[in-house]
Design a protein around this motif. Structure first.
Motif, PDB file in Angstrom:
ATOM      1  N   ARG A 237       0.821  -1.211   0.000  1.00  0.00           N
ATOM      2  CA  ARG A 237       0.000   0.000   0.000  1.00  0.00           C
ATOM      3  C   ARG A 237       0.853   1.257   0.000  1.00  0.00           C
ATOM      4  O   ARG A 237       0.325   2.365   0.070  1.00  0.00           O
ATOM      5  CB  ARG A 237      -0.937  -0.003   1.208  1.00  0.00           C
ATOM      6  CG  ARG A 237      -1.997  -1.083   1.153  1.00  0.00           C
ATOM      7  CD  ARG A 237      -2.965  -0.988   2.307  1.00  0.00           C
ATOM      8  NE  ARG A 237      -4.034  -1.977   2.220  1.00  0.00           N
ATOM      9  CZ  ARG A 237      -5.072  -2.028   3.046  1.00  0.00           C
ATOM     10  NH1 ARG A 237      -5.190  -1.138   4.010  1.00  0.00           N
ATOM     11  NH2 ARG A 237      -5.979  -2.967   2.902  1.00  0.00           N
ATOM     12  N   GLY A 238       2.173   1.079  -0.048  1.00  0.00           N
ATOM     13  CA  GLY A 238       3.060   2.230  -0.151  1.00  0.00           C
ATOM     14  C   GLY A 238       3.601   2.752   1.153  1.00  0.00           C
ATOM     15  O   GLY A 238       4.319   3.759   1.172  1.00  0.00           O
ATOM     16  N   PHE A 239       3.280   2.076   2.245  1.00  0.00           N
ATOM     17  CA  PHE A 239       3.779   2.524   3.540  1.00  0.00           C
ATOM     18  C   PHE A 239       5.190   1.984   3.782  1.00  0.00           C
ATOM     19  O   PHE A 239       5.699   1.153   3.020  1.00  0.00           O
ATOM     20  CB  PHE A 239       2.837   2.071   4.654  1.00  0.00           C
ATOM     21  CG  PHE A 239       1.479   2.679   4.582  1.00  0.00           C
ATOM     22  CD1 PHE A 239       0.388   1.926   4.168  1.00  0.00           C
ATOM     23  CD2 PHE A 239       1.269   4.012   4.921  1.00  0.00           C
ATOM     24  CE1 PHE A 239      -0.875   2.492   4.093  1.00  0.00           C
ATOM     25  CE2 PHE A 239       0.009   4.582   4.854  1.00  0.00           C
ATOM     26  CZ  PHE A 239      -1.070   3.815   4.435  1.00  0.00           C
ATOM     27  N   GLY A 240       5.795   2.454   4.867  1.00  0.00           N
ATOM     28  CA  GLY A 240       7.109   1.948   5.249  1.00  0.00           C
ATOM     29  C   GLY A 240       8.240   2.816   4.740  1.00  0.00           C
ATOM     30  O   GLY A 240       8.058   3.964   4.331  1.00  0.00           O
ATOM     31  N   TYR A 241       9.416   2.236   4.753  1.00  0.00           N
ATOM     32  CA  TYR A 241      10.640   2.959   4.415  1.00  0.00           C
ATOM     33  C   TYR A 241      11.216   2.414   3.113  1.00  0.00           C
ATOM     34  O   TYR A 241      11.164   1.210   2.855  1.00  0.00           O
ATOM     35  CB  TYR A 241      11.669   2.789   5.548  1.00  0.00           C
ATOM     36  CG  TYR A 241      11.154   3.241   6.888  1.00  0.00           C
ATOM     37  CD1 TYR A 241      10.585   2.347   7.776  1.00  0.00           C
ATOM     38  CD2 TYR A 241      11.221   4.586   7.256  1.00  0.00           C
ATOM     39  CE1 TYR A 241      10.101   2.761   9.014  1.00  0.00           C
ATOM     40  CE2 TYR A 241      10.743   5.009   8.483  1.00  0.00           C
ATOM     41  CZ  TYR A 241      10.181   4.094   9.346  1.00  0.00           C
ATOM     42  OH  TYR A 241       9.699   4.505  10.573  1.00  0.00           O
ATOM     43  N   TRP A 242      11.775   3.342   2.321  1.00  0.00           N
ATOM     44  CA  TRP A 242      12.306   2.976   1.006  1.00  0.00           C
ATOM     45  C   TRP A 242      13.790   3.294   0.921  1.00  0.00           C
ATOM     46  O   TRP A 242      14.273   4.279   1.478  1.00  0.00           O
ATOM     47  CB  TRP A 242      11.585   3.764  -0.075  1.00  0.00           C
ATOM     48  CG  TRP A 242      10.143   3.388  -0.238  1.00  0.00           C
ATOM     49  CD1 TRP A 242       9.071   3.905   0.439  1.00  0.00           C
ATOM     50  CD2 TRP A 242       9.610   2.406  -1.125  1.00  0.00           C
ATOM     51  NE1 TRP A 242       7.916   3.300   0.028  1.00  0.00           N
ATOM     52  CE2 TRP A 242       8.211   2.381  -0.948  1.00  0.00           C
ATOM     53  CE3 TRP A 242      10.184   1.541  -2.062  1.00  0.00           C
ATOM     54  CZ2 TRP A 242       7.378   1.523  -1.663  1.00  0.00           C
ATOM     55  CZ3 TRP A 242       9.352   0.698  -2.777  1.00  0.00           C
ATOM     56  CH2 TRP A 242       7.965   0.685  -2.577  1.00  0.00           C
ATOM     57  N   GLY A 243      14.478   2.468   0.156  1.00  0.00           N
ATOM     58  CA  GLY A 243      15.850   2.776  -0.196  1.00  0.00           C
ATOM     59  C   GLY A 243      15.893   3.625  -1.450  1.00  0.00           C
ATOM     60  O   GLY A 243      14.864   3.963  -2.034  1.00  0.00           O
ATOM     61  N   GLN A 244      17.106   3.934  -1.893  1.00  0.00           N
ATOM     62  CA  GLN A 244      17.277   4.832  -3.035  1.00  0.00           C
ATOM     63  C   GLN A 244      17.264   4.093  -4.365  1.00  0.00           C
ATOM     64  O   GLN A 244      17.190   4.721  -5.420  1.00  0.00           O
ATOM     65  CB  GLN A 244      18.593   5.609  -2.890  1.00  0.00           C
ATOM     66  CG  GLN A 244      19.850   4.871  -3.350  1.00  0.00           C
ATOM     67  CD  GLN A 244      20.246   3.712  -2.442  1.00  0.00           C
ATOM     68  OE1 GLN A 244      19.720   3.542  -1.348  1.00  0.00           O
ATOM     69  NE2 GLN A 244      21.201   2.920  -2.906  1.00  0.00           N
ATOM     70  N   GLY A 245      17.346   2.782  -4.315  1.00  0.00           N
ATOM     71  CA  GLY A 245      17.319   1.976  -5.528  1.00  0.00           C
ATOM     72  C   GLY A 245      18.701   1.643  -6.045  1.00  0.00           C
ATOM     73  O   GLY A 245      19.673   2.360  -5.803  1.00  0.00           O
ATOM     74  N   THR A 246      18.773   0.533  -6.765  1.00  0.00           N
ATOM     75  CA  THR A 246      20.015   0.128  -7.416  1.00  0.00           C
ATOM     76  C   THR A 246      19.672  -0.395  -8.811  1.00  0.00           C
ATOM     77  O   THR A 246      18.721  -1.148  -8.993  1.00  0.00           O
ATOM     78  CB  THR A 246      20.770  -0.931  -6.581  1.00  0.00           C
ATOM     79  OG1 THR A 246      22.036  -1.211  -7.178  1.00  0.00           O
ATOM     80  CG2 THR A 246      19.987  -2.229  -6.439  1.00  0.00           C
ATOM     81  N   GLN A 247      20.458   0.028  -9.797  1.00  0.00           N
ATOM     82  CA  GLN A 247      20.170  -0.313 -11.194  1.00  0.00           C
ATOM     83  C   GLN A 247      20.696  -1.708 -11.519  1.00  0.00           C
ATOM     84  O   GLN A 247      21.856  -2.029 -11.233  1.00  0.00           O
ATOM     85  CB  GLN A 247      20.825   0.704 -12.133  1.00  0.00           C
ATOM     86  CG  GLN A 247      20.678   0.385 -13.614  1.00  0.00           C
ATOM     87  CD  GLN A 247      19.258   0.572 -14.123  1.00  0.00           C
ATOM     88  OE1 GLN A 247      18.625   1.586 -13.836  1.00  0.00           O
ATOM     89  NE2 GLN A 247      18.755  -0.391 -14.872  1.00  0.00           N
ATOM     90  N   VAL A 248      19.837  -2.502 -12.127  1.00  0.00           N
ATOM     91  CA  VAL A 248      20.224  -3.807 -12.665  1.00  0.00           C
ATOM     92  C   VAL A 248      19.985  -3.775 -14.170  1.00  0.00           C
ATOM     93  O   VAL A 248      18.880  -3.489 -14.617  1.00  0.00           O
ATOM     94  CB  VAL A 248      19.407  -4.947 -12.019  1.00  0.00           C
ATOM     95  CG1 VAL A 248      19.664  -6.272 -12.740  1.00  0.00           C
ATOM     96  CG2 VAL A 248      19.746  -5.066 -10.541  1.00  0.00           C
ATOM     97  N   THR A 249      21.029  -4.051 -14.922  1.00  0.00           N
ATOM     98  CA  THR A 249      20.926  -4.074 -16.377  1.00  0.00           C
ATOM     99  C   THR A 249      21.403  -5.426 -16.876  1.00  0.00           C
ATOM    100  O   THR A 249      22.531  -5.840 -16.580  1.00  0.00           O
ATOM    101  CB  THR A 249      21.761  -2.963 -17.017  1.00  0.00           C
ATOM    102  OG1 THR A 249      21.334  -1.696 -16.505  1.00  0.00           O
ATOM    103  CG2 THR A 249      21.605  -2.973 -18.532  1.00  0.00           C
ATOM    104  N   VAL A 250      20.530  -6.109 -17.604  1.00  0.00           N
ATOM    105  CA  VAL A 250      20.854  -7.424 -18.157  1.00  0.00           C
ATOM    106  C   VAL A 250      20.928  -7.274 -19.669  1.00  0.00           C
ATOM    107  O   VAL A 250      19.923  -7.049 -20.340  1.00  0.00           O
ATOM    108  CB  VAL A 250      19.808  -8.474 -17.769  1.00  0.00           C
ATOM    109  CG1 VAL A 250      20.256  -9.852 -18.269  1.00  0.00           C
ATOM    110  CG2 VAL A 250      19.592  -8.490 -16.265  1.00  0.00           C
ATOM    111  N   SER A 251      22.134  -7.377 -20.182  1.00  0.00           N
ATOM    112  CA  SER A 251      22.344  -7.136 -21.607  1.00  0.00           C
ATOM    113  C   SER A 251      23.636  -7.790 -22.060  1.00  0.00           C
ATOM    114  O   SER A 251      24.600  -7.887 -21.298  1.00  0.00           O
ATOM    115  CB  SER A 251      22.414  -5.631 -21.879  1.00  0.00           C
ATOM    116  OG  SER A 251      22.721  -5.371 -23.228  1.00  0.00           O
ATOM    117  N   SER A 252      23.627  -8.229 -23.310  1.00  0.00           N
ATOM    118  CA  SER A 252      24.850  -8.790 -23.895  1.00  0.00           C
ATOM    119  C   SER A 252      25.620  -7.709 -24.637  1.00  0.00           C
ATOM    120  O   SER A 252      26.691  -7.992 -25.187  1.00  0.00           O
ATOM    121  CB  SER A 252      24.496  -9.950 -24.826  1.00  0.00           C
ATOM    122  OG  SER A 252      23.574  -9.530 -25.805  1.00  0.00           O
TER     123      SER A 252
END
Length: 121
Positions: free
Chosen positions: A106-121
């Motif tokens: 529901r969008g409550f709580g605490y969030w981190g800043q995120g980390t990028q994952v890129t899957v590519s050849s």
């Protein structure tokens, strides 16, 4: 107050693996449910995996059998082990800590800043 810091993202080839970490400050982290979400360009944010304070886990169908969520309360850290990565796994991955999984969705709580994952050849 809980602060979350994600790490472990990067560029990986299809079929490869990454382990994301969500490190938390605060001694009450062990009583929180933690969820991993991802947000890809042009798509809505989606729930990837959840783990309750008791350690019960659940996964989105598209990652079942490939991703594993776990927690180490002694280190105040939740992990997301991602194997057999596919290009469609490319996204920014966020962790959220909330009292319950439902509260997180529901969008409550605490969030981190995120980390990028890129899957590519």
């Amino acid at each position: 107050q809980v602060q979350l810091v994600e790490s472990g993202g990067g560029l990986v080839q299809p079929g490869g693996s990454l382990r994301l970490s969500c490190a938390a400050s605060g001694s009450i982290f062990s009583s929180y449910a933690v969820c991993w979400y991802r947000h890809a360009p042009g798509k809505q944010r989606e729930l990837v995996a959840t783990i309750t304070s008791g350690g019960a886990s659940n996964y989105q169908d598209s990652v079942k059998g490939r991703f594993t969520i776990s927690r180490d309360n002694a280190k105040n850290t939740v992990y997301l082990q991602m194997n057999s990565l596919k290009p469609e796994d490319t996204a920014v991955y966020y962790c959220n800590a909330a009292r319950t999984v439902e509260a997180s969705t529901r969008g409550f709580g605490y969030w981190g800043q995120g980390t990028q994952v890129t899957v590519s050849s």
